[in-house]
Enzyme design. Structure first.
Site, PDB file in Angstrom:
ATOM      1  N   ASP A  20      19.005  -6.862  38.728  1.00  0.00           N
ATOM      2  CA  ASP A  20      17.830  -7.775  38.018  1.00  0.00           C
ATOM      3  C   ASP A  20      16.549  -7.684  38.856  1.00  0.00           C
ATOM      4  O   ASP A  20      15.396  -7.899  38.003  1.00  0.00           O
ATOM      5  CB  ASP A  20      18.463  -9.305  38.073  1.00  0.00           C
ATOM      6  CG  ASP A  20      19.737  -9.444  36.978  1.00  0.00           C
ATOM      7  OD1 ASP A  20      20.022  -8.581  36.310  1.00  0.00           O
ATOM      8  OD2 ASP A  20      20.204 -10.504  37.011  1.00  0.00           O
ATOM      9  N   ALA A  21      16.503  -7.474  39.994  1.00  0.00           N
ATOM     10  CA  ALA A  21      15.359  -7.638  40.709  1.00  0.00           C
ATOM     11  C   ALA A  21      14.552  -6.466  40.373  1.00  0.00           C
ATOM     12  O   ALA A  21      13.224  -6.568  40.244  1.00  0.00           O
ATOM     13  CB  ALA A  21      15.553  -7.590  42.337  1.00  0.00           C
ATOM     14  N   GLU A  22      15.076  -5.104  40.045  1.00  0.00           N
ATOM     15  CA  GLU A  22      14.244  -4.119  39.860  1.00  0.00           C
ATOM     16  C   GLU A  22      13.513  -4.410  38.343  1.00  0.00           C
ATOM     17  O   GLU A  22      12.291  -4.105  38.127  1.00  0.00           O
ATOM     18  CB  GLU A  22      15.071  -2.772  39.814  1.00  0.00           C
ATOM     19  CG  GLU A  22      14.306  -1.384  39.403  1.00  0.00           C
ATOM     20  CD  GLU A  22      13.450  -1.166  40.271  1.00  0.00           C
ATOM     21  OE1 GLU A  22      12.943   0.077  40.192  1.00  0.00           O
ATOM     22  OE2 GLU A  22      13.520  -1.729  41.322  1.00  0.00           O
TER      23      GLU A  22
ATOM     24  N   SER B  61      13.368 -17.484  26.168  1.00  0.00           N
ATOM     25  CA  SER B  61      13.655 -17.368  27.478  1.00  0.00           C
ATOM     26  C   SER B  61      12.567 -18.159  28.156  1.00  0.00           C
ATOM     27  O   SER B  61      11.772 -18.958  27.784  1.00  0.00           O
ATOM     28  CB  SER B  61      13.651 -16.154  28.178  1.00  0.00           C
ATOM     29  OG  SER B  61      12.511 -15.642  27.691  1.00  0.00           O
TER      30      SER B  61
ATOM     31  N   GLU C  41      18.197 -28.202  37.418  1.00  0.00           N
ATOM     32  CA  GLU C  41      19.304 -27.755  37.280  1.00  0.00           C
ATOM     33  C   GLU C  41      19.629 -26.404  38.005  1.00  0.00           C
ATOM     34  O   GLU C  41      18.791 -25.634  37.942  1.00  0.00           O
ATOM     35  CB  GLU C  41      19.632 -27.634  35.650  1.00  0.00           C
ATOM     36  CG  GLU C  41      19.119 -28.620  34.710  1.00  0.00           C
ATOM     37  CD  GLU C  41      19.039 -28.278  33.335  1.00  0.00           C
ATOM     38  OE1 GLU C  41      19.742 -27.088  32.953  1.00  0.00           O
ATOM     39  OE2 GLU C  41      18.318 -29.096  32.524  1.00  0.00           O
TER      40      GLU C  41
ATOM     41  N   LYS D 252      20.553 -22.574  37.737  1.00  0.00           N
ATOM     42  CA  LYS D 252      20.183 -21.666  36.789  1.00  0.00           C
ATOM     43  C   LYS D 252      21.511 -20.684  36.786  1.00  0.00           C
ATOM     44  O   LYS D 252      21.823 -19.768  37.481  1.00  0.00           O
ATOM     45  CB  LYS D 252      19.213 -20.691  37.031  1.00  0.00           C
ATOM     46  CG  LYS D 252      18.921 -19.785  35.938  1.00  0.00           C
ATOM     47  CD  LYS D 252      17.612 -18.936  36.127  1.00  0.00           C
ATOM     48  CE  LYS D 252      17.411 -17.799  35.168  1.00  0.00           C
ATOM     49  NZ  LYS D 252      18.477 -16.837  34.789  1.00  0.00           N
TER      50      LYS D 252
ATOM     51  N   CYS E 187      44.728   6.397  64.997  1.00  0.00           N
ATOM     52  CA  CYS E 187      45.816   6.987  65.901  1.00  0.00           C
ATOM     53  C   CYS E 187      46.538   8.166  64.969  1.00  0.00           C
ATOM     54  O   CYS E 187      47.549   8.692  65.570  1.00  0.00           O
ATOM     55  CB  CYS E 187      46.615   5.755  65.922  1.00  0.00           C
ATOM     56  SG  CYS E 187      47.425   5.385  64.205  1.00  0.00           S
TER      57      CYS E 187
ATOM     58  N   CYS F 289      47.518   1.920  57.592  1.00  0.00           N
ATOM     59  CA  CYS F 289      48.053   2.872  58.533  1.00  0.00           C
ATOM     60  C   CYS F 289      49.386   2.181  58.862  1.00  0.00           C
ATOM     61  O   CYS F 289      49.771   1.211  59.105  1.00  0.00           O
ATOM     62  CB  CYS F 289      46.953   2.627  59.820  1.00  0.00           C
ATOM     63  SG  CYS F 289      47.662   3.204  61.293  1.00  0.00           S
TER      64      CYS F 289
END
Length: 686
Positions: free
Chosen positions: A42-44, A91, A124, A126, A424, A439
């Protein structure tokens, strides 16, 4: 596809360049909203849309009607009938800093010619879900639709009717003729994790995050699939309203309270705030609670509370002037996967750890991230050299949640999961039905032995202050310790030979080791590192059996009588005590002086708490958490860490969060701290 994350404003911007940027944004929107398969964090996207806004503000003659800045969302899916919204579902504008928030308030001041600090705001969390419209006619749910592009959405009525916390009929006499609820449908983290675990167990594709899971669940053509998904609604407003019986309150907050009173779920964290300092305080408070809320949020929403003022402020092209989304620092970012290392845990689990080009995520520089297991590597289709999307939420270890496929370099290298332990060299096996490969070396494996010792001294186990990971590593490297019992045989001279360990430090460490000899049965059990025996299970075992000997000699059926102990854990306990090496270590620890007080239950007539399942939450002022837990154990309670249908009482201190909300929803009896203290005094008096 061109990369515009470094787009720079200049005097020679061309329409072709701008259209390429718009095309890139449209592609991201299509994958996010329609395919539910985001290509970038979302940041991009936020960075690119803000760059486009800035360019269009500087060059308004280049704005086109179909620019991503001129509309709200995405087109409806072809599989659902279309629904026209009577009132547009717009929005919100975003704020990413205190300066942005201040500018939002200044815009309100300029528009209204008043001091914004005198206004009350409804604040509120988000939620990171899917916006929906739900229409009730004469109190009965008739229609539900997605936001879509803001003017036209998708008819998802059949699916919404399957969501358990959405009432099909309003809880009121004389309901309004038409009431449209606006809200967010989301998937709580607990349900999301369970859904993904079931998918992986079946060999199916899992979801990248709760929002994708919620969107995918809500857009199923078969409502029976949606019914099986743990979706929830939180209402955040009212759209269309027609009633001959009552007018709506003129306060947004009061409207939400009214919705709650007629059976519509509303978020429990909504608050009123007045002026800039209180808005910042709410933001900080929600950000601090974020990791404990039980659902994903990506910021706060701040709305002018007075509906009359909202109407005066009105809207700009795609968002209201009276509200803003003040977003948290990005929890998702892109970086390069440089390499993968395979680490061995306390129980032998092989975990792939991604080595990343360092990048800032949510205010922290991240250079490592977990890839969980081989299935996750396969699901992601990730290779060394890829541009990956990493996510960091709260205190959770950063993880890779996706790749940017069109940025894969030609020399990308496939990740090969090891068939032998990287430490090991014992065989690595994967038991049917488990996602984790392990392992087989057991305590022969130095990595498992080291992690077992670190667990033994940890705060929630034996709590040996001053003996940390680095000291454990030195002690093992010098072969001074092999088992937990060896810690209690250390002497000052041995410790003083270690790095950064003088006489005083050595004595402090030995004092801590000596102090740790007096512990509790629950802590001791937890410190042994028996697989799947966590802190709560150890506590339940101690309370149920009362002594170590009783636990050692219990069979599977007897162990299964303990709360939270099923077939798998019971068998692990029996197997642990059948291994003579484990018994020898435990006996040696006791021989070295490790001991605990007997668990004494108070015999009180008419004790309302005896044999009850009790959960503690919030901050207690009259007791420490350990004191309260011990008192409850003495009264014969089973103290649990999670609220469920089996919980009898919840004791809630200050700042109680999601556990209190869940208890209220389940109708569980709740005692505040004062009522709990009064009950303790009354029982002690009796």
């Amino acid at each position: 596809m061109p990369l515009f994350s470094q787009f720079e404003l200049s005097n020679n911007i061309t329409p072709t360049q701008l259209e390429a940027l718009r095309d890139q944004l449209r592609e991201y929107e299509y994958h996010y909203h329609v395919l539910n398969n985001p290509l970038v964090p979302d940041a991009e996207y936020d960075r690119l849309i803000n760059q486009l806004k800035n360019i269009e503000q500087q060059y308004p003659e280049l704005i086109t009607p179909d620019s991503p800045t001129q509309r709200v969302g995405a087109k409806p899916l072809a599989g659902f009938a279309q629904v026209a919204h009577e009132m547009p579902m717009l929005s919100l504008d975003n704020a990413f800093s205190e300066t942005d928030l201040d500018n939002f308030l200044r815009r309100i001041e300029n528009y209204l010619s008043l001091d914004a600090n005198q206004l009350t705001f409804c604040c509120e969390p988000k939620l990171d879900g899917l916006a929906v419209s739900i229409l009730y006619i004469d109190g009965v749910l008739q229609l539900a639709a997605t936001r879509g592009d803001g003017t036209t959405g998708e008819n998802i009525t059949a699916n919404v009717r399957t969501i358990r916390n959405i009432p099909l009929k309003l809880k009121m006499a004389n309901p309004p003729h038409r009431l449209e609820i606006r809200g967010e449908i989301f998937m709580p983290l607990k349900g999301f994790n369970a859904l993904n675990q079931r998918a992986l167990a079946k060999g199916e594709k899992s979801f990248a995050n709760p929002r994708n899971a919620a969107a995918g669940s809500l857009r199923q053509l078969d409502p029976q699939i949606t019914r099986q998904r743990p979706l929830m609604l939180n209402a955040y407003g009212i759209g269309v309203y027609e009633s001959n019986y009552q007018r709506l309150p003129t306060s947004h907050y009061a409207r939400l309270e009214w919705l709650k009173s007629i059976g519509i779920p509303v978020n429990a964290e909504i608050r009123l705030a007045r002026g800039y300092p209180q808005l910042l305080a709410f933001y900080a408070d929600i950000q601090a609670k974020r990791a404990d809320l039980g659902y994903d949020i990506d910021g706060t929403v701040l709305k002018v509370d007075d509906i009359t003022i909202q109407e005066t402020l009105g809207f700009i092209s795609r968002s209201p002037r009276w509200a803003i989304a003040y977003k948290f620092p990005a929890q998702e970012e892109m970086t390069i996967l440089k390499d993968v290392e395979f680490q061995v845990g306390r129980t032998g689990a092989i975990t792939p750890v991604a080595k990343l080009e360092p990048t800032l995520v949510a205010g922290v520089t991240v250079s490592n991230a977990t890839l969980h297991n081989g299935d996750e590597i396969e699901r992601l289709g990730v290779a060394i050299g890829d541009t990956v999307i990493i996510r960091r939420a709260g205190d959770v270890i950063p993880q890779i949640i996706g790749i940017v496929a069109d940025r894969r370099p030609a020399n990308a290298k496939k990740i090969v999961f090891p068939t032998a332990c990287p430490v090991c060299h014992s065989a690595v096996i994967r038991i049917a039905g488990e996602a984790v490969a392990r392992c087989t070396g057991g305590l022969f494996c130095p990595a498992q032995r080291k992690e077992a010792l670190k667990h033994f001294v940890s705060r929630k186990a034996m709590n040996i202050d001053g003996v940390g990971e680095k000291l454990i590593e030195q002690l093992m490297a010098r072969e001074l310790i092999h088992t937990p019992a060896d810690l209690f045989k250390l002497d000052p001279l041995s410790l003083m030979r270690l790095e950064r360990m003088g006489e005083k430090s050595a004595q402090n460490a030995l004092n801590s080791i000596e102090k740790a000899k007096h512990t509790t049965l629950a802590r001791f059990l937890f410190s042994l590192g028996i697989r799947d025996v966590g802190e709560t299970t150890a506590l339940n075992l101690a309370n149920h059996f009362g002594s170590l000997e009783n636990i050692r000699t219990a069979n599977v059926e007897q162990l299964k009588e303990v709360q939270d102990v099923g077939e798998v854990v019971a068998n692990r306990l029996v197997c642990f005590w059948q291994e003579q090496h484990n018994v020898a270590v435990v006996e040696e620890l006791i021989a070295q002086g490790v001991h605990w007080d007997n668990i004494v239950q108070l015999e009180i007539a008419d004790n309302p708490l005896k044999d009850k399942n009790v959960v503690l939450t919030g901050t207690l002022t009259q007791f420490s958490r350990d004191q309260a837990r011990k008192l409850l154990q003495q009264l014969g309670c089973k103290v649990s860490s999670a609220v469920s249908t089996k919980t009898d009482f919840l004791i809630a201190g200050e700042k109680a969060g999601t556990k209190l909300t869940k208890a209220e929803q389940l109708g569980i009896r709740i005692l505040d701290e004062h009522a709990f203290a009064d009950l303790i005094k009354q029982l002690e008096y009796e």
